[in-house]
Structure formats: structure tokens, C-alpha cells
Design a protein around this motif. Structure first.
Motif, PDB file in Angstrom:
ATOM      1  N   LEU A 242      11.556  31.840 -53.400  1.00  0.00           N
ATOM      2  CA  LEU A 242      12.368  30.886 -52.650  1.00  0.00           C
ATOM      3  C   LEU A 242      13.480  31.705 -51.999  1.00  0.00           C
ATOM      4  O   LEU A 242      14.419  32.146 -52.677  1.00  0.00           O
ATOM      5  N   LYS A 243      13.363  31.908 -50.702  1.00  0.00           N
ATOM      6  CA  LYS A 243      14.168  32.918 -50.010  1.00  0.00           C
ATOM      7  C   LYS A 243      15.646  32.576 -49.854  1.00  0.00           C
ATOM      8  O   LYS A 243      16.492  33.477 -49.741  1.00  0.00           O
ATOM      9  N   THR A 244      15.979  31.284 -49.856  1.00  0.00           N
ATOM     10  CA  THR A 244      17.316  30.853 -49.463  1.00  0.00           C
ATOM     11  C   THR A 244      18.432  31.542 -50.230  1.00  0.00           C
ATOM     12  O   THR A 244      19.433  31.978 -49.650  1.00  0.00           O
TER      13      THR A 244
ATOM     14  N   MET B 183      12.350  36.401 -44.906  1.00  0.00           N
ATOM     15  CA  MET B 183      11.675  36.718 -46.160  1.00  0.00           C
ATOM     16  C   MET B 183      11.982  38.153 -46.613  1.00  0.00           C
ATOM     17  O   MET B 183      11.639  38.542 -47.732  1.00  0.00           O
ATOM     18  N   PHE B 184      12.625  38.921 -45.756  1.00  0.00           N
ATOM     19  CA  PHE B 184      12.964  40.310 -46.074  1.00  0.00           C
ATOM     20  C   PHE B 184      13.771  40.416 -47.362  1.00  0.00           C
ATOM     21  O   PHE B 184      13.538  41.289 -48.205  1.00  0.00           O
ATOM     22  N   TYR B 185      14.722  39.494 -47.537  1.00  0.00           N
ATOM     23  CA  TYR B 185      15.675  39.613 -48.645  1.00  0.00           C
ATOM     24  C   TYR B 185      15.030  39.330 -50.004  1.00  0.00           C
ATOM     25  O   TYR B 185      15.354  39.980 -50.989  1.00  0.00           O
ATOM     26  N   GLU B 186      14.127  38.382 -50.068  1.00  0.00           N
ATOM     27  CA  GLU B 186      13.442  38.118 -51.334  1.00  0.00           C
ATOM     28  C   GLU B 186      12.498  39.265 -51.682  1.00  0.00           C
ATOM     29  O   GLU B 186      12.374  39.641 -52.850  1.00  0.00           O
ATOM     30  N   ALA B 187      11.843  39.834 -50.669  1.00  0.00           N
ATOM     31  CA  ALA B 187      10.957  40.970 -50.904  1.00  0.00           C
ATOM     32  C   ALA B 187      11.752  42.172 -51.423  1.00  0.00           C
ATOM     33  O   ALA B 187      11.330  42.857 -52.366  1.00  0.00           O
ATOM     34  N   LYS B 188      12.911  42.417 -50.811  1.00  0.00           N
ATOM     35  CA  LYS B 188      13.746  43.542 -51.235  1.00  0.00           C
ATOM     36  C   LYS B 188      14.270  43.333 -52.652  1.00  0.00           C
ATOM     37  O   LYS B 188      14.304  44.269 -53.463  1.00  0.00           O
ATOM     38  N   GLU B 189      14.691  42.107 -52.965  1.00  0.00           N
ATOM     39  CA  GLU B 189      15.173  41.805 -54.313  1.00  0.00           C
ATOM     40  C   GLU B 189      14.084  42.086 -55.351  1.00  0.00           C
ATOM     41  O   GLU B 189      14.341  42.703 -56.382  1.00  0.00           O
ATOM     42  N   PHE B 190      12.884  41.630 -55.066  1.00  0.00           N
ATOM     43  CA  PHE B 190      11.773  41.793 -55.999  1.00  0.00           C
ATOM     44  C   PHE B 190      11.474  43.275 -56.236  1.00  0.00           C
ATOM     45  O   PHE B 190      11.326  43.718 -57.394  1.00  0.00           O
ATOM     46  N   ILE B 191      11.415  44.041 -55.177  1.00  0.00           N
ATOM     47  CA  ILE B 191      11.132  45.471 -55.299  1.00  0.00           C
ATOM     48  C   ILE B 191      12.268  46.194 -56.009  1.00  0.00           C
ATOM     49  O   ILE B 191      12.046  47.057 -56.868  1.00  0.00           O
TER      50      ILE B 191
END
Length: 328
Positions: free
Chosen positions: A121-123, A279-287
Motif C-alpha cells: 500500500l504505497k500511500t 510505487m517507487f517508494y514502497e519498492a525502495k522500502e521493501f528492498i
């Protein structure tokens, strides 16, 4: 390098890959689909070298470190648990699961296997959401949270012609609440926690899902109003109302612009620069969490996902929406 496998070959997976490709430590290696042709076509298009039509073989692959799941909602829990039991980190599209029971099982699997599980959930990762959190104190005591996300679905045209696609099929744990209403619920939960009471109304479609709905949530000293729809549009901004001013939010799902309007007439623009693909920010957080050996996000925490599922389930119960997943 974090080697990813993806489950799902739709537009949202493509959007995720476009965002993740901007992150240095991301690598796509594998694609799972129920049909071999779709898996091969998607893999060729995005540069993956491995394809699978068996979820068990996909999960067991030693070439995969982490999995992004963007399958229909009803498949999330089973696929995520299979992957986590095989030692894979899992980022799962919203909503995390069909119901509270499934969310609990997913969290238990993550803890048992010592892997990362995060709802996509990207928000809550967006710079403009962080700006809202940082500036919330400026509007004084908060009295109301209002969020509206109403977007007419192109799939509704097919529905009216007699074709029930996934978006309006209860078999896949779908409907307006699960598809876009969650964008209103999740930031509310992150900002204000669990409500004391919930009152819901909705427009049911003959397929067994909701076309639109509204929810009134009561807190100790404030209330929240949520409106969502897949059968009508709305151009109303969302806002957080305080005794000293209001935070006006353009597009609750993307947070395109955020400003404070004070009671004395002043206007303060608190909008931050954001990546074109949010969606960049959720992907970066996950990685980043994987790299730092973390098994839970503080922003998209297990508790936030569980509370969101609890609210969604209560709304569905009040509106008479039952999924096959609820009966298992």
C-alpha cells in the motif's frame, strides 16, 4: 542484488517493475503465471530468465530472494504463505488478504520463517504523506478525517453488458471496498489508529460485491468519513479538519498536492516532490528492509495491515458482502 520473482502478469506488475527498475539493488529473475504462454511473454518483455506455472517450484527456486505478489486478492494468502515457508521475502499487493483470518495466518508464517512480509500500500511511503504527518500539528486538534476515492471502472461497462470480470467477482475477493476503498482506510489507520465504532452503507451489485460505499468511523475526539466507488466518479478533495485549519489532499491514492488552509486565511503549500511512478517508494522500502535484515516495516506494519483488514471485514459484514474465502 535482491533477486525478485513476480506473481501476476497484469498492469500493476508492470507498473511495479517500472518503479523498481530505478532501484540499484533490484533484479527481476522469475515470473509465475498459471499459463505458460503468459509467463513466457511477460518474462521476455521484462528480461526475466525463469518462468514457472507451479507455485511450489517457483517458491522453491534458489534463484529467487523475494517475491512481489499481484494476483487476484483471493490468492494472496495461499501464495504468500507458500513463498514464505520456502524462505522468500514477500511484498503483497493491497489488500493483503481476503479477511482478518488470512492476514493473521500470513503474519504467523512471516514470523515463523523469519522473513519480511509487507503490504504494498504505497500511500504511507509517499513524501507527501510524510509531509502530512510532519505538519499535522499545525491544524490543532483534529476533528474529522474525510477521504474520497471514486473512480468509474472501465470494467463496469463490461459488467453492464453481462460480463463479470475479476473486479466485480466475489470469487476473487473483489469489489469497490477492496479495490479502492482501502486507499482511504489505510492512511486513516496509520494516522489515527483503530476506531471505536463503524457504520457502513453500500450499493450492492447482483454479482455479490459492492459498487460503491460510504463509512462513518467514530474515534474518541474525532470522526472519519470515507467514500469510495467504482461505478461513479468524484472530483472532491480529501481533507483532515482541525480546529486551527485544514489539510487539503488532492487524490488520496497518489497525494498529488497537499496544502494547509488556516482559519485566519493563510494557505501553506506543503507539497513535496515525488517520483512520477509513486510505487517507487514502497519498492525502495521493501528492498531497504531486506538489506538491513528487517522482517517488518514500521510504516506498513503488521498491525496497520491487521487493523485495515478488521475495518474492511466489518464494513463488508454490515453491507452483506461474503466471499468464498470467508467460508473456508
Amino acid at each position: 542484488m535482491i533477486r525478485f520473482g513476480v506473481i501476476g502478469t497484469n498492469w500493476i506488475t508492470t507498473r511495479f517493475l517500472d518503479a523498481a527498475s530505478n532501484i540499484e539493488d533490484f533484479s527481476l529473475v522469475a515470473v509465475y503465471s498459471r499459463t505458460e504462454q503468459k509467463a513466457e511473454e511477460f518474462a521476455e518483455k521484462h528480461g526475466a530468465t525463469l518462468t514457472f506455472t507451479s507455485i511450489e517450484k517457483f517458491a522453491a527456486s534458489k534463484e529467487i530472494d523475494a517475491v512481489y505478489i499481484a494476483s487476484p486478492n483471493s490468492f494472496h494468502a495461499e501464495q504468500a504463505i507458500i513463498c514464505m515457508n520456502a524462505g522468500k521475502h514477500v511484498m503483497c499487493e493491497k489488500p493483503l488478504a481476503s479477511n482478518v483470518k488470512e492476514v493473521v495466518k500470513m503474519v504467523e508464517a512471516a514470523k515463523k520463517n523469519g522473513v519480511l512480509l509487507m503490504e504494498a500500500l504505497k500511500t504511507s511511503f509517499l513524501p507527501n504523506f510524510i509531509s502530512i504527518q510532519d505538519n499535522l500539528h499545525k491544524i490543532g486538534k483534529v476533528r474529522r478525517f474525510f477521504a474520497s476515492y471514486c473512480q468509474y471502472s472501465s470494467r463496469y461497462d463490461a459488467y453492464k453488458q453481462g460480463t463479470v470480470l475479476n473486479a466485480f467477482n466475489p470469487k476473487f475477493s473483489n469489489g469497490a471496498l477492496m479495490d479502492i476503498g482501502v486507499y482511504c482506510i489505510y492512511p486513516l489507520v496509520v494516522l489515527f489508529g483503530e476506531p471505536k465504532s463503524i457504520k457502513a452503507n453500500g450499493i450492492m451489485l447482483s454479482s455479490g460485491v459492492d459498487g460503491e460505499g460510504s463509512v462513518l468511523l467514530q474515534y474518541e475526539e474525532m470522526d472519519a468519513i470515507i467514500m469510495y466507488s467504482k461505478i461513479a466518479d468524484s472530483y472532491v478533495s480529501s481533507e483532515i479538519q482541525g480546529e486551527d485549519g485544514n489539510i487539503i489532499i488532492d487524490q488520496i491514492n497518489n497525494l498529488g498536492k497537499v496544502e494547509i488552509k488556516y482559519r485566519d486565511g493563510r494557505v501553506e503549500d506543503i507539497t513535496q516532490t515525488q517520483h512520477d511512478n509513486t510505487m517507487f517508494y514502497e519498492a525502495k522500502e521493501f528492498i531497504d528492509l531486506i538489506k538491513h535484515h528487517k522482517t517488518e516495516s514500521t510504516r506498513n506494519s503488521f498491525n496497520h495491515s491487521l487493523l485495515t483488514a478488521k475495518i474492511s471485514e466489518q464494513v463488508r459484514k454490515q453491507n452483506g458482502i461474503v466471499y468464498p474465502a470467508d467460508l473456508d
